[in-house]
Design a protein around this motif. Structure first.
Motif, PDB file in Angstrom:
ATOM      1  N   ARG A  88       0.827  -1.208   0.000  1.00  0.00           N
ATOM      2  CA  ARG A  88       0.000   0.000   0.000  1.00  0.00           C
ATOM      3  C   ARG A  88       0.858   1.254   0.000  1.00  0.00           C
ATOM      4  N   ALA A  89       1.925   1.237   0.804  1.00  0.00           N
ATOM      5  CA  ALA A  89       2.808   2.405   0.857  1.00  0.00           C
ATOM      6  C   ALA A  89       3.497   2.641  -0.484  1.00  0.00           C
ATOM      7  N   SER A  90       3.883   1.569  -1.176  1.00  0.00           N
ATOM      8  CA  SER A  90       4.555   1.743  -2.473  1.00  0.00           C
ATOM      9  C   SER A  90       3.588   2.280  -3.528  1.00  0.00           C
ATOM     10  N   LEU A  91       2.320   1.874  -3.471  1.00  0.00           N
ATOM     11  CA  LEU A  91       1.323   2.392  -4.412  1.00  0.00           C
ATOM     12  C   LEU A  91       1.116   3.889  -4.212  1.00  0.00           C
ATOM     13  N   SER A  92       0.909   4.274  -2.960  1.00  0.00           N
ATOM     14  CA  SER A  92       0.730   5.705  -2.688  1.00  0.00           C
ATOM     15  C   SER A  92       2.020   6.472  -2.946  1.00  0.00           C
ATOM     16  N   GLY A  93       3.171   5.856  -2.662  1.00  0.00           N
ATOM     17  CA  GLY A  93       4.447   6.520  -2.902  1.00  0.00           C
ATOM     18  C   GLY A  93       4.698   6.782  -4.373  1.00  0.00           C
ATOM     19  N   SER A  94       4.239   5.866  -5.241  1.00  0.00           N
ATOM     20  CA  SER A  94       4.400   6.080  -6.681  1.00  0.00           C
ATOM     21  C   SER A  94       3.598   7.286  -7.149  1.00  0.00           C
ATOM     22  N   ILE A  95       2.368   7.410  -6.659  1.00  0.00           N
ATOM     23  CA  ILE A  95       1.519   8.541  -7.046  1.00  0.00           C
ATOM     24  C   ILE A  95       2.099   9.847  -6.513  1.00  0.00           C
ATOM     25  N   VAL A 297      10.203   2.753   3.702  1.00  0.00           N
ATOM     26  CA  VAL A 297      10.739   1.954   2.594  1.00  0.00           C
ATOM     27  C   VAL A 297       9.722   1.868   1.459  1.00  0.00           C
ATOM     28  N   GLY A 298       8.462   1.590   1.822  1.00  0.00           N
ATOM     29  CA  GLY A 298       7.437   1.463   0.797  1.00  0.00           C
ATOM     30  C   GLY A 298       7.051   2.781   0.162  1.00  0.00           C
ATOM     31  N   LEU A 299       6.981   3.847   0.953  1.00  0.00           N
ATOM     32  CA  LEU A 299       6.515   5.136   0.455  1.00  0.00           C
ATOM     33  C   LEU A 299       7.572   5.876  -0.355  1.00  0.00           C
ATOM     34  N   ILE A 300       8.828   5.752   0.030  1.00  0.00           N
ATOM     35  CA  ILE A 300       9.889   6.565  -0.588  1.00  0.00           C
ATOM     36  C   ILE A 300      10.827   5.730  -1.462  1.00  0.00           C
ATOM     37  N   ILE A 301      11.399   4.669  -0.904  1.00  0.00           N
ATOM     38  CA  ILE A 301      12.484   3.970  -1.589  1.00  0.00           C
ATOM     39  C   ILE A 301      11.987   3.121  -2.751  1.00  0.00           C
ATOM     40  N   LEU A 302      11.004   2.243  -2.514  1.00  0.00           N
ATOM     41  CA  LEU A 302      10.544   1.341  -3.565  1.00  0.00           C
ATOM     42  C   LEU A 302      10.000   2.072  -4.790  1.00  0.00           C
ATOM     43  N   PRO A 303       9.200   3.136  -4.632  1.00  0.00           N
ATOM     44  CA  PRO A 303       8.745   3.855  -5.834  1.00  0.00           C
ATOM     45  C   PRO A 303       9.878   4.476  -6.640  1.00  0.00           C
ATOM     46  N   ILE A 304      10.897   4.982  -5.950  1.00  0.00           N
ATOM     47  CA  ILE A 304      12.036   5.559  -6.667  1.00  0.00           C
ATOM     48  C   ILE A 304      12.757   4.483  -7.478  1.00  0.00           C
ATOM     49  N   VAL A 305      12.915   3.296  -6.885  1.00  0.00           N
ATOM     50  CA  VAL A 305      13.587   2.202  -7.584  1.00  0.00           C
ATOM     51  C   VAL A 305      12.769   1.749  -8.792  1.00  0.00           C
ATOM     52  N   GLY A 306      11.472   1.529  -8.594  1.00  0.00           N
ATOM     53  CA  GLY A 306      10.638   1.020  -9.675  1.00  0.00           C
ATOM     54  C   GLY A 306      10.409   2.007 -10.800  1.00  0.00           C
ATOM     55  N   ASN A 307      10.480   3.309 -10.488  1.00  0.00           N
ATOM     56  CA  ASN A 307      10.168   4.340 -11.484  1.00  0.00           C
ATOM     57  C   ASN A 307      11.399   5.097 -11.969  1.00  0.00           C
ATOM     58  N   ALA A 308      12.592   4.656 -11.591  1.00  0.00           N
ATOM     59  CA  ALA A 308      13.796   5.453 -11.855  1.00  0.00           C
ATOM     60  C   ALA A 308      13.987   5.745 -13.344  1.00  0.00           C
TER      61      ALA A 308
END
Length: 408
Positions: A88-95, A297-308
């Motif tokens: 959930r945090a990674s989804l919101s972090g991507s947006i 980790v989910g809100l900040i780091i994972l979205p940056i990695v997946g969307n870099a």
């Protein structure tokens, strides 16, 4: 994808070596994250190459399907590891990251070079309205779960199994909205003639995916960036000619044989799945070792990695004075997360056996509303400058610092 990013592919074998040697979870996490960055870029490159061969409509559908493949794969790995909070945090972090960090960096670097950049307020206004509607649909379960009918005496807040069932129903509706979005934006079903004319003549037109990418424009942009600085350098030109002759056969196969990009897409997807599993597997040991909040980790780091890789495309477009493309990338990627990635992960949770609902925290819901409002306000005048970009980046950093120091 720029060539220096391929160096990060060394992180793939290095991460497995670190895992085999039982290295620190921090080392494994960093190496796996670095390896995922070029893998996400390779998925995008192969998808764009396929889109060029199969035509505009089917190509747009391919781009729309694989535009956020890395984020979906990482989310599936996190679900399989029993970490729905991180998903959930990674989804919101991507947006949030797309609307604040990526858009802010694009405005900053583009505005610093050109002082002021202009874009179509009408077109970005359409993206803004779609983004607002998408995040509202994604946030409805959270609002019902936290406030819902609790304002009426004697009523209970929705929770537990009811919340999960509601999330499943809303996910199906969101997927149907995504199908309609693809039908309109990619296949032009009942689209206004003016919109179709714009798609046919705009810089970000022919192969634009649902995330607003244009493979033709972006590839030309990257090519200009790589060649322009060396126009007056004879030695560089000779090296390029040698490289062209050396890889002429491979380049010809890449541009003519459809199985080359299909093979690359399949290989990159499989390796991304394994690397995502390795990355997610190090999250829990990492949080225990250094006390890092999994929400951060989910809100900040994972979205940056997946969307870099996608982030770099947006900034590159802004640096080439194509701010409309950057605006389309940031809004379109967020729309794809809300209408495709989130519903798919909720439905996948049923198959995996790890229930995932759309009950985001109040902070995330507030950020959804804020980024949708900010995007709408920014698109009103059709102009941007470096100061606006700097403030967006600063706001994102404030959010990152705040969640970093939140107790785990």
């Amino acid at each position: 994808m720029v060539r220096w990013l391929y160096v990060l592919l060394l992180g793939v074998p290095a991460a497995y070596i670190a895992e085999f040697l039982h290295a620190s979870p921090l080392v494994i996490f960093i190496l796996a994250a670095l390896g995922l960055i070029p893998l996400a870029g390779l998925i995008g490159v192969s998808t764009e190459a396929l889109a060029e061969r199969v035509g505009q409509s089917v190509g747009g559908l391919l781009n729309a399907t694989f535009g956020n493949a890395a984020e979906i794969i990482i989310g599936l790995a996190a679900l399989a590891a029993g970490l729905p909070e991180v998903v959930r945090a990674s989804l919101s972090g991507s947006i949030i990251g797309n609307s604040l960090l990526v858009l802010g960096m694009s405005m900053f670097f583009g505005g610093w070079k050109y002082r002021e950049q202009r874009f179509s307020a009408r077109q970005t206004g359409q993206y803004a309205s779609m983004l607002t509607l998408a995040v509202i649909g994604m946030a409805i379960p959270s609002l019902l779960a936290t406030v819902g009918e609790s304002t009426q005496p004697g009523d209970k807040i929705i929770q537990g199994n009811q919340l999960h069932q509601m999330s499943l129903g809303i996910s199906v509706i969101l997927l149907l909205c995504y199908v309609a979005y693809i039908a309109y934006s990619v296949f032009g079903v009942r689209a206004a003639q003016g919109d179709l004319a714009t798609k046919g003549s705009h810089k970000a037109d022919s192969n634009k995916d649902s995330a607003g990418h244009s493979s033709d424009t972006h590839n030309a942009t990257v090519e200009r960036m790589s060649t322009t600085p060396h126009n007056n350098d004879k030695s560089s030109t000779e090296v390029k000619k040698q490289d062209k002759g050396r890889f002429a056969g491979l380049s010809h196969q890449w541009h003519t044989n459809i199985w080359f990009p299909i093979g690359l897409l399949a290989i990159a997807t499989v390796i991304t799945a394994f690397m995502s599993e390795l990355l997610v597997g190090s999250i829990e040991p990492l949080t225990k070792q250094i006390g890092l909040n999994p929400f951060f980790v989910g809100l900040i780091i994972l979205p940056i990695v997946g969307n870099a890789a996608e982030h770099f495309s947006a900034v590159t477009s802004a640096r080439q004075n194509h701010m409309e493309i950057s605006m389309a990338i940031t809004a379109g990627s967020s729309i794809q997360i809300a209408l495709l990635a989130a519903p798919l992960l909720v439905l996948a949770g049923v198959v995996i056996g790890v229930p995932l609902d759309l009950n985001f925290s109040l902070l995330e819901v507030a950020m959804f509303a804020l980024v949708a409002g900010l995007y709408s306000i920014i698109s009103l005048d059709g102009r941007s400058n470096w100061l606006e970009g700097l403030l967006l980046c600063a706001f994102y950093l404030i959010l990152a610092v705040g969640t970093f120091f939140t107790p785990a």
